[in-house]
Design an enzyme around this catalytic site. Structure first.
Site, PDB file in Angstrom:
ATOM      1  N   TRP A   1       0.822  -1.204   0.000  1.00  0.00           N
ATOM      2  CA  TRP A   1       0.000   0.000   0.000  1.00  0.00           C
ATOM      3  C   TRP A   1       0.862   1.262   0.000  1.00  0.00           C
ATOM      4  O   TRP A   1       0.493   2.270  -0.612  1.00  0.00           O
ATOM      5  CB  TRP A   1      -0.973  -0.027   1.173  1.00  0.00           C
ATOM      6  CG  TRP A   1      -1.870  -1.226   1.105  1.00  0.00           C
ATOM      7  CD1 TRP A   1      -1.897  -2.299   1.953  1.00  0.00           C
ATOM      8  CD2 TRP A   1      -2.830  -1.517   0.077  1.00  0.00           C
ATOM      9  NE1 TRP A   1      -2.818  -3.228   1.529  1.00  0.00           N
ATOM     10  CE2 TRP A   1      -3.410  -2.784   0.386  1.00  0.00           C
ATOM     11  CE3 TRP A   1      -3.264  -0.840  -1.065  1.00  0.00           C
ATOM     12  CZ2 TRP A   1      -4.384  -3.364  -0.406  1.00  0.00           C
ATOM     13  CZ3 TRP A   1      -4.248  -1.424  -1.856  1.00  0.00           C
ATOM     14  CH2 TRP A   1      -4.793  -2.667  -1.526  1.00  0.00           C
TER      15      TRP A   1
ATOM     16  N   ASP B   1      -0.577   6.905   6.626  1.00  0.00           N
ATOM     17  CA  ASP B   1      -1.734   6.072   6.328  1.00  0.00           C
ATOM     18  C   ASP B   1      -1.874   5.110   7.499  1.00  0.00           C
ATOM     19  O   ASP B   1      -1.063   4.201   7.676  1.00  0.00           O
ATOM     20  CB  ASP B   1      -1.507   5.315   5.014  1.00  0.00           C
ATOM     21  CG  ASP B   1      -2.619   4.320   4.696  1.00  0.00           C
ATOM     22  OD1 ASP B   1      -3.591   4.218   5.480  1.00  0.00           O
ATOM     23  OD2 ASP B   1      -2.502   3.631   3.669  1.00  0.00           O
TER      24      ASP B   1
ATOM     25  N   LYS C   1     -11.511  -1.302   9.116  1.00  0.00           N
ATOM     26  CA  LYS C   1     -10.741  -2.315   9.818  1.00  0.00           C
ATOM     27  C   LYS C   1     -10.911  -2.190  11.332  1.00  0.00           C
ATOM     28  O   LYS C   1     -11.108  -3.189  12.013  1.00  0.00           O
ATOM     29  CB  LYS C   1      -9.267  -2.221   9.432  1.00  0.00           C
ATOM     30  CG  LYS C   1      -9.034  -2.424   7.934  1.00  0.00           C
ATOM     31  CD  LYS C   1      -7.580  -2.212   7.545  1.00  0.00           C
ATOM     32  CE  LYS C   1      -7.404  -2.226   6.030  1.00  0.00           C
ATOM     33  NZ  LYS C   1      -7.621  -3.540   5.430  1.00  0.00           N
TER      34      LYS C   1
END
Length: 359
Positions: free
Chosen positions: A102, A170, A194
């Protein structure tokens, strides 16, 4: 009702009390005769929910004055582009620290807008470790970008770095799982799906003085300032997802707050990692011990056949979502906030039983 032991990497488990509350309130929220999904986002009823979610998140994370809390859409993937679009121009530099897939995707997007400096130390090592330090003190850097937890490889910044250049993170897969000094960051972004809610809403926490330096030549809806000035109500927000997030945040507060979350997360991770360490020839952990994630435990078994057997037995026993990411394979056990400690203990017991029969 039997609930699955849900270890999906995201969208992930939600707390059962929250789901039951949603079920109860769904057709008639607060005596209005309407569902939250039917409220106008300009209504007083929805505005109260919206502001409650912001207030609870500020309280739980200790977000100081001088920061905006935004509720956006598009997930972290949109933030990969929105961040450099707002804060990077041709000729300006940003440092991207690659610690997983990511962070690589984030760097790929940022490269369209300015010059990137890449720290690929972790990538060269197969994404098994986290850098001990980064070069984040260059005054010419517009910002430094990290990904605090790496879902695919199961690594995590156990100690988040401090930089003199503006630090951006992030935190999609470990936000609200542990204490964070928000004031060390210029901007934090995280998909909610999440740890703090369902899919559909993305949280952005941005410092006012950093926001003031944003580029002006950005489409209106992609400007952070647009959403800050409108309290994230410039356009129709994901109202139901924000409502669910508010419910999750209230559940966190009612079950011991962030301290309670930390205690439960440590128990879950310790239960699974202890089995890996007890049977190192059977369970081949991917991450170096110092970089192990408390959110995503990743490992392989000595052969593809044994891995397939393990995953098949896990499925038979009702464990959901433990197959490794499609590009990596192996096993991944995601232990987000809403996964009960008992579920992790059951999985650890299964691992022990499998080891007795196959070790």
């Amino acid at each position: 009702m039997k609930r699955a032991d849900n270890f999906n990497a995201g969208p992930a488990a939600l707390p059962l009390p929250v789901l039951e509350r949603i079920q109860d309130e769904l057709p008639n929220y607060g005596g209005t005769g309407m569902s939250v999904m039917e409220f106008s986002h300009r209504s007083a009823e929805y505005e109260a929910i919206h502001n409650d979610a912001q207030t609870r998140l500020r309280r739980l994370l200790g977000i100081p004055d001088g920061y905006q809390v935004l509720f956006l859409q598009g997930g972290a993937s949109l933030q990969f582009a929105m961040l450099p679009m707002n804060f990077l121009k041709p000729g300006e530099k940003a440092l991207y620290v690659l610690t997983g897939s990511w962070s690589q995707k984030a760097a790929d997007e940022a490269g369209r807008y300015g010059e990137l400096l890449i720290d690929d130390w972790a990538k060269q090592g197969g994404y098994r470790d986290i850098p001990a330090s980064i070069a984040g003190d260059d005054p010419s850097l517009r910002y430094v970008h990290i990904t605090s937890n790496n879902t695919i490889y199961g690594t995590q910044w156990r100690a988040l770095p401090k930089t003199t250049a503006p630090l951006v993170a992030d935190m999609s897969s470990d936000i609200l799982s542990r204490p964070v000094q928000v004031e060390d960051f210029a901007l934090i972004y995280a998909g909610a799906q999440k740890n703090i809610g369902p899919s559909g809403v993305t949280v952005v926490i941005v410092r006012d003085d950093f926001l003031e330096t944003a580029n002006s030549d950005v489409p209106t809806v992609l400007k952070y300032s647009t959403h800050a000035q409108a309290n994230s109500l410039y356009n129709t927000p994901p109202t139901f997802a924000i409502y669910v997030m508010a419910c999750v945040l209230q559940w966190v507060e009612e079950t011991g707050g962030l301290a309670g979350i930390v205690e439960r997360n440590q128990k879950k991770a310790a239960a699974v990692y202890d089995v890996i360490d007890t049977h190192p020839n059977l369970y081949l952990g991917h991450a170096e011990k110092r970089a192990r994630s408390e959110m995503n435990v990743t490992f392989r078994l000595p052969s593809d056949e044994l891995t397939k057997s393990f995953l098949a037995e896990a499925t038979e026993r009702g464990f959901v979502g433990v197959k490794g990411y499609r590009t990596v394979g192996g096993v991944r056990v995601s232990l987000y906030n809403a996964v009960p400690v008992e579920a992790a203990l059951r999985f650890a017991e299964f691992m022990q039983d499998f080891a007795r029969r196959n070790g």
